[in-house]
Scaffold this motif. Structure first.
Motif, PDB file in Angstrom:
ATOM      1  N   TYR A 117      10.761  11.825  71.737  1.00 24.15           N
ATOM      2  CA  TYR A 117      10.324  10.948  70.636  1.00 24.15           C
ATOM      3  C   TYR A 117       9.366   9.879  71.147  1.00 24.15           C
ATOM      4  O   TYR A 117       8.311   9.642  70.552  1.00 24.15           O
ATOM      5  N   LEU A 171      17.555   5.442  66.296  1.00 20.45           N
ATOM      6  CA  LEU A 171      17.663   6.247  67.525  1.00 20.45           C
ATOM      7  C   LEU A 171      19.109   6.264  68.020  1.00 20.45           C
ATOM      8  O   LEU A 171      19.872   5.342  67.745  1.00 20.45           O
ATOM      9  N   ILE A 223      18.242  11.651  65.770  1.00 14.03           N
ATOM     10  CA  ILE A 223      17.311  10.610  65.348  1.00 14.03           C
ATOM     11  C   ILE A 223      17.289  10.655  63.821  1.00 14.03           C
ATOM     12  O   ILE A 223      16.941  11.671  63.232  1.00 14.03           O
ATOM     13  N   PHE A 235      10.673  16.082  64.129  1.00 13.63           N
ATOM     14  CA  PHE A 235      10.087  14.743  63.979  1.00 13.63           C
ATOM     15  C   PHE A 235       9.116  14.732  62.789  1.00 13.63           C
ATOM     16  O   PHE A 235       8.347  15.662  62.607  1.00 13.63           O
ATOM     17  N   SER A 256       5.954  11.137  71.787  1.00 17.29           N
ATOM     18  CA  SER A 256       5.297  11.788  70.642  1.00 17.29           C
ATOM     19  C   SER A 256       4.116  10.993  70.089  1.00 17.29           C
ATOM     20  O   SER A 256       3.321  11.512  69.320  1.00 17.29           O
ATOM     21  N   ALA A 282      11.082   2.071  64.953  1.00 16.32           N
ATOM     22  CA  ALA A 282      12.164   2.700  65.718  1.00 16.32           C
ATOM     23  C   ALA A 282      13.176   1.678  66.210  1.00 16.32           C
ATOM     24  O   ALA A 282      12.825   0.752  66.947  1.00 16.32           O
ATOM     25  N   ARG A 329      12.343  17.949  68.827  1.00 13.73           N
ATOM     26  CA  ARG A 329      10.994  17.442  68.511  1.00 13.73           C
ATOM     27  C   ARG A 329      10.363  18.156  67.302  1.00 13.73           C
ATOM     28  O   ARG A 329       9.525  17.582  66.627  1.00 13.73           O
ATOM     29  N   GLN A 335       6.379   4.313  61.595  1.00 15.02           N
ATOM     30  CA  GLN A 335       7.759   4.550  62.027  1.00 15.02           C
ATOM     31  C   GLN A 335       8.254   3.340  62.826  1.00 15.02           C
ATOM     32  O   GLN A 335       7.700   3.016  63.879  1.00 15.02           O
ATOM     33  N   TYR A 360      16.105   9.411  60.107  1.00 19.75           N
ATOM     34  CA  TYR A 360      14.961   8.820  59.406  1.00 19.75           C
ATOM     35  C   TYR A 360      15.384   8.315  58.029  1.00 19.75           C
ATOM     36  O   TYR A 360      15.995   9.054  57.251  1.00 19.75           O
TER      37      TYR A 360
END
Length: 199
Positions: free
Chosen positions: A101, A78, A64, A20, A104, A29, A17, A27, A66
């Motif tokens: 996530y 993910l 994860i 992140f 979050s 996902a 985390r 975002q 990005y």
């Protein structure tokens, strides 16, 4: 100005985390079962061949990942779920990472990828529930449309909508990563969540 999905760059892989991204950009996902063709859907959307790694063995995305889209937001890839050939400890680590996530508050929009040929699995139902619990909009993508006969499409989409409890107003996009069907519909649906930029 429309979003240029081809203008996408890898930013980082988060393994906990602390990694992140929290810079306020939207975002988007993407989640899906390990063998559902999630990487292929992402590659088709971005117009790239091997942008998201298409693993020989499913379940290779264990972080994860990005990707920054056109400077406007992130495509968040993910880890694939529901794949048996990883250790229990590894599956639990992925599970904790996903839970962190989803808890979050960072998800702007969820993209849930399922197999158009089959009824959603118990894991798909669980993942759909996680997305719903965030309160964010969810777009469901039914991939592998090219493997269906025309007569199977509507009944299969109805079954997916029913099994995942997708509300009537929520989008369910029939998609073929192989042929490109549904790419425009998905891109348009995602554009709504990315801010307009003055050029």
């Amino acid at each position: 100005m429309g979003v240029n999905f081809n203008k996408t760059e890898f930013v980082l892989s988060a393994v906990s985390r602390q990694h992140f991204l929290r810079d306020g950009l939207p975002q988007l996902a993407f989640a899906g079962r390990s063998n559902v063709g999630k990487s292929s859907v992402i590659n088709r959307l971005l117009g790239r061949k091997n942008f998201a790694r298409v693993g020989a063995a499913p379940g290779k995305t264990s972080q994860i990942n990005y990707f920054r889209i056109d400077g406007r937001g992130y495509l968040v890839d993910l880890p694939g779920y529901g794949y048996a050939k990883v250790s229990k400890a590894e599956r639990e680590r992925w599970g904790r990472l996903m839970e962190d996530y989803f808890a979050s508050g960072l998800v702007t929009c969820g993209v849930m990828i399922v197999d158009a040929r089959h009824a959603p699995t118990a894991d798909d139902v669980t993942m759909a529930g996680w997305f719903r619990d965030t309160g964010c909009p969810v777009i469901t993508v039914a991939n592998k449309l090219d493997k269906l006969k025309k007569s199977q499409v509507e009944p299969n989409l109805s079954l997916i909508r029913e099994r995942l409890a997708i509300p009537e107003e929520a989008e369910l996009v029939p998609f073929s990563a192989e042929r490109g069907d549904g790419r425009e519909a998905l891109a348009e649906a995602l554009e709504r969540f990315l801010p307009q930029m003055s050029r």
